[in-house]
Write a protein that holds these residues in place. Structure first.
Motif, PDB file in Angstrom:
ATOM      1  N   LEU A   1      38.242  68.163  36.598  1.00  0.00           N
ATOM      2  CA  LEU A   1      39.456  67.888  35.819  1.00  0.00           C
ATOM      3  C   LEU A   1      39.113  66.913  34.701  1.00  0.00           C
ATOM      4  O   LEU A   1      39.652  66.991  33.601  1.00  0.00           O
ATOM      5  N   HIS A   2      38.202  66.004  35.001  1.00  0.00           N
ATOM      6  CA  HIS A   2      37.557  65.180  33.975  1.00  0.00           C
ATOM      7  C   HIS A   2      36.130  65.696  33.827  1.00  0.00           C
ATOM      8  O   HIS A   2      35.381  65.766  34.810  1.00  0.00           O
ATOM      9  N   GLY A   3      35.754  66.069  32.613  1.00  0.00           N
ATOM     10  CA  GLY A   3      34.528  66.827  32.393  1.00  0.00           C
ATOM     11  C   GLY A   3      33.238  66.127  32.766  1.00  0.00           C
ATOM     12  O   GLY A   3      32.220  66.777  32.992  1.00  0.00           O
ATOM     13  N   ASP A   4      33.253  64.779  32.830  1.00  0.00           N
ATOM     14  CA  ASP A   4      32.015  64.052  33.129  1.00  0.00           C
ATOM     15  C   ASP A   4      31.878  63.712  34.608  1.00  0.00           C
ATOM     16  O   ASP A   4      30.915  63.050  35.006  1.00  0.00           O
ATOM     17  N   GLU A   5      32.816  64.156  35.437  1.00  0.00           N
ATOM     18  CA  GLU A   5      32.795  63.820  36.858  1.00  0.00           C
ATOM     19  C   GLU A   5      32.101  64.939  37.639  1.00  0.00           C
ATOM     20  O   GLU A   5      32.729  65.847  38.179  1.00  0.00           O
TER      21      GLU A   5
ATOM     22  N   ILE B   1      37.928  83.316  56.998  1.00  0.00           N
ATOM     23  CA  ILE B   1      38.303  84.383  57.923  1.00  0.00           C
ATOM     24  C   ILE B   1      39.822  84.578  57.965  1.00  0.00           C
ATOM     25  O   ILE B   1      40.304  85.549  58.516  1.00  0.00           O
ATOM     26  N   SER B   2      40.550  83.628  57.370  1.00  0.00           N
ATOM     27  CA  SER B   2      42.000  83.789  57.252  1.00  0.00           C
ATOM     28  C   SER B   2      42.469  83.002  56.037  1.00  0.00           C
ATOM     29  O   SER B   2      41.813  82.053  55.593  1.00  0.00           O
ATOM     30  N   GLY B   3      43.610  83.413  55.479  1.00  0.00           N
ATOM     31  CA  GLY B   3      44.136  82.743  54.298  1.00  0.00           C
ATOM     32  C   GLY B   3      43.314  83.039  53.059  1.00  0.00           C
ATOM     33  O   GLY B   3      42.594  84.043  52.982  1.00  0.00           O
ATOM     34  N   ALA B   4      43.410  82.140  52.082  1.00  0.00           N
ATOM     35  CA  ALA B   4      42.701  82.346  50.814  1.00  0.00           C
ATOM     36  C   ALA B   4      42.275  81.004  50.236  1.00  0.00           C
ATOM     37  O   ALA B   4      42.931  79.981  50.442  1.00  0.00           O
ATOM     38  N   ILE B   5      41.154  81.033  49.524  1.00  0.00           N
ATOM     39  CA  ILE B   5      40.676  79.862  48.798  1.00  0.00           C
ATOM     40  C   ILE B   5      40.599  80.215  47.321  1.00  0.00           C
ATOM     41  O   ILE B   5      40.051  81.254  46.944  1.00  0.00           O
ATOM     42  N   ILE B   6      41.168  79.345  46.501  1.00  0.00           N
ATOM     43  CA  ILE B   6      40.986  79.411  45.052  1.00  0.00           C
ATOM     44  C   ILE B   6      40.096  78.232  44.686  1.00  0.00           C
ATOM     45  O   ILE B   6      40.481  77.071  44.866  1.00  0.00           O
ATOM     46  N   ALA B   7      38.883  78.509  44.234  1.00  0.00           N
ATOM     47  CA  ALA B   7      37.908  77.462  43.937  1.00  0.00           C
ATOM     48  C   ALA B   7      37.660  77.401  42.431  1.00  0.00           C
ATOM     49  O   ALA B   7      37.288  78.403  41.814  1.00  0.00           O
ATOM     50  N   VAL B   8      37.861  76.226  41.861  1.00  0.00           N
ATOM     51  CA  VAL B   8      37.664  76.009  40.424  1.00  0.00           C
ATOM     52  C   VAL B   8      36.584  74.942  40.253  1.00  0.00           C
ATOM     53  O   VAL B   8      36.857  73.748  40.403  1.00  0.00           O
ATOM     54  N   PRO B   9      35.348  75.341  39.941  1.00  0.00           N
ATOM     55  CA  PRO B   9      34.266  74.351  39.817  1.00  0.00           C
ATOM     56  C   PRO B   9      34.456  73.394  38.650  1.00  0.00           C
ATOM     57  O   PRO B   9      34.150  72.206  38.763  1.00  0.00           O
ATOM     58  N   ILE B  10      34.939  73.903  37.505  1.00  0.00           N
ATOM     59  CA  ILE B  10      35.108  73.069  36.305  1.00  0.00           C
ATOM     60  C   ILE B  10      36.441  73.415  35.659  1.00  0.00           C
ATOM     61  O   ILE B  10      36.586  74.472  35.038  1.00  0.00           O
ATOM     62  N   LEU B  11      37.404  72.524  35.800  1.00  0.00           N
ATOM     63  CA  LEU B  11      38.702  72.767  35.182  1.00  0.00           C
ATOM     64  C   LEU B  11      38.655  72.453  33.685  1.00  0.00           C
ATOM     65  O   LEU B  11      39.128  73.225  32.861  1.00  0.00           O
ATOM     66  N   ASN B  12      38.070  71.320  33.341  1.00  0.00           N
ATOM     67  CA  ASN B  12      38.010  70.882  31.944  1.00  0.00           C
ATOM     68  C   ASN B  12      36.659  71.271  31.342  1.00  0.00           C
ATOM     69  O   ASN B  12      35.734  70.468  31.259  1.00  0.00           O
TER      70      ASN B  12
ATOM     71  N   PHE C   1      35.920  71.979  28.242  1.00  0.00           N
ATOM     72  CA  PHE C   1      35.650  71.272  26.985  1.00  0.00           C
ATOM     73  C   PHE C   1      35.029  69.909  27.255  1.00  0.00           C
ATOM     74  O   PHE C   1      34.058  69.508  26.610  1.00  0.00           O
ATOM     75  N   GLY C   2      35.596  69.169  28.207  1.00  0.00           N
ATOM     76  CA  GLY C   2      35.040  67.869  28.538  1.00  0.00           C
ATOM     77  C   GLY C   2      33.637  67.982  29.113  1.00  0.00           C
ATOM     78  O   GLY C   2      32.765  67.171  28.816  1.00  0.00           O
ATOM     79  N   PHE C   3      33.405  69.013  29.931  1.00  0.00           N
ATOM     80  CA  PHE C   3      32.102  69.197  30.573  1.00  0.00           C
ATOM     81  C   PHE C   3      31.002  69.418  29.538  1.00  0.00           C
ATOM     82  O   PHE C   3      29.933  68.798  29.611  1.00  0.00           O
ATOM     83  N   ILE C   4      31.239  70.279  28.566  1.00  0.00           N
ATOM     84  CA  ILE C   4      30.185  70.576  27.589  1.00  0.00           C
ATOM     85  C   ILE C   4      29.980  69.440  26.593  1.00  0.00           C
ATOM     86  O   ILE C   4      28.967  69.388  25.903  1.00  0.00           O
ATOM     87  N   HIS C   5      30.940  68.488  26.529  1.00  0.00           N
ATOM     88  CA  HIS C   5      30.803  67.325  25.653  1.00  0.00           C
ATOM     89  C   HIS C   5      30.470  66.056  26.441  1.00  0.00           C
ATOM     90  O   HIS C   5      30.495  64.951  25.879  1.00  0.00           O
TER      91      HIS C   5
END
Length: 327
Positions: free
Chosen positions: A60-64, A83-94, A96-100
């Motif tokens: 969520l903060h690109g440098d974290e 094996i049950s339910g669902a997972i939504i996995a987001v490795p990098i939300l931000n 723009f912040g990550f690439i900068h």
């Protein structure tokens, strides 16, 4: 937690992930000045058997980057194949912040102060808006992975919402070394989730732009504890620590530099502290004037500023007293 009698499809960006499927999806956000499209990668693991939908997000903060590495390792080790339910996995939300290498997006705004966002607002506001409309309404639980700021090393800790008993319970199940209630911040993801009735815990560990393997491993274990508690994975699918050892804190405060100078810590992050104990000192470069920083109470140290040269008023130590469960 209440779930439907039959599992449901997860729909993101107009693409449906049916029960028994797993897919990598993308949410288009914006373009770089070069015209390169920037989108948010979203992994969806949807089991046939019904159960809750858990969001695991980082960056969520690109440098974290410790949170990003937690999700990456779990994807690599196939620890999210439920094996049950669902997972939504987001490795990098931000993205723009990550690439900068930045906490924020290029216009200086913080995505984690921009929820629930608007469709035609700033870049940060639009990222938040797309996230709310595409993902958040479909989840039951959220685990938000963060890292300390630049030069500030957070000892692995879970933060939960005092007003939400479900998040407090999840914090206990996660079983990080340290846990404590934290006030909701206007515009934050956790505040938006709370208003939507989605229990959320925030894992804070390590320092920005620095890997900390202990913090990463504790994060992986904690997520595994949550997934096992929700009966989404088998007990033998994760290296879990089920005995509760988390230390719950209250009365937290920052201890600040009494003067400008060279900062020398004298304690190890995460350890116990005792009232009056010398935690560190600030000295001028000529060793003529030195001021000691002492513990205000018995408790634990949960963050150290690793900046060697400090100004008066800089936050140096984050400390908290221990909750007395017998009272």
């Amino acid at each position: 937690m209440d779930v439907e009698s039959a599992n449901k499809s997860i729909v993101i960006g107009g693409v449906s992930v049916s029960p028994g499927e797993e897919k990598l999806l993308k949410i288009g956000i914006d373009r770089l000045p070069t015209g390169t499209l920037i989108d948010i990668p979203v992994y969806v693991f949807n089991a046939r058997k019904p159960g809750p939908t858990v969001l695991i997000q980082a960056g969520l903060h690109g440098d974290e980057i410790n949170g990003i590495e937690i999700v990456r390792r779990m994807l690599e080790e196939k620890s999210l194949n439920v094996i049950s339910g669902a997972i939504i996995a987001v490795p990098i939300l931000n993205i723009f912040g990550f690439i900068h290498f930045s906490r924020d997006v290029p216009d200086g705004k913080d995505v984690n102060r921009s929820f629930p966002g608007t469709k035609s607002g700033s870049m940060a506001s639009r990222i938040a808006f797309h996230y709310v409309t595409e993902i958040m309404h479909q989840i039951d639980v959220a685990i938000d992975l963060h890292t300390g700021g630049g030069q500030r090393h957070n000892y692995p800790q879970i933060r939960f919402t005092q007003e939400d008993e479900r998040s407090a319970h999840l914090a206990k199940i996660f079983n990080a070394p340290i846990s404590f209630p934290s006030k909701l911040i206007r515009g934050s993801f956790r505040n938006a989730a709370f208003k939507m009735g989605k229990p959320t815990i925030v894992y804070e560990a390590g320092e920005s732009m620095r890997f900390d393997d202990y913090s990463i491993q504790k994060g992986i274990e904690g997520i595994g504890n949550i997934l096992q508690y929700l009966k989404m994975i088998s007990k033998n699918e994760s290296n879990l620590h089920t005995e509760n050892t988390t230390v719950q804190l209250n009365d937290r405060r920052w201890l600040r530099a009494p003067t400008a100078g060279m900062f020398v810590p004298k304690v190890i992050n995460g350890g116990e502290i005792h009232k009056g104990q010398e935690l560190g000192l600030v000295s001028d470069t000529y060793a003529k004037k030195t001021k000691k920083i002492k513990a205000p109470f018995d408790g634990h140290l949960i963050c150290i500023n690793h900046q060697a040269v400090v100004n008066q008023g800089d936050a140096l130590f984050h400390v908290g007293s221990v909750v007395n469960n017998k009272s």
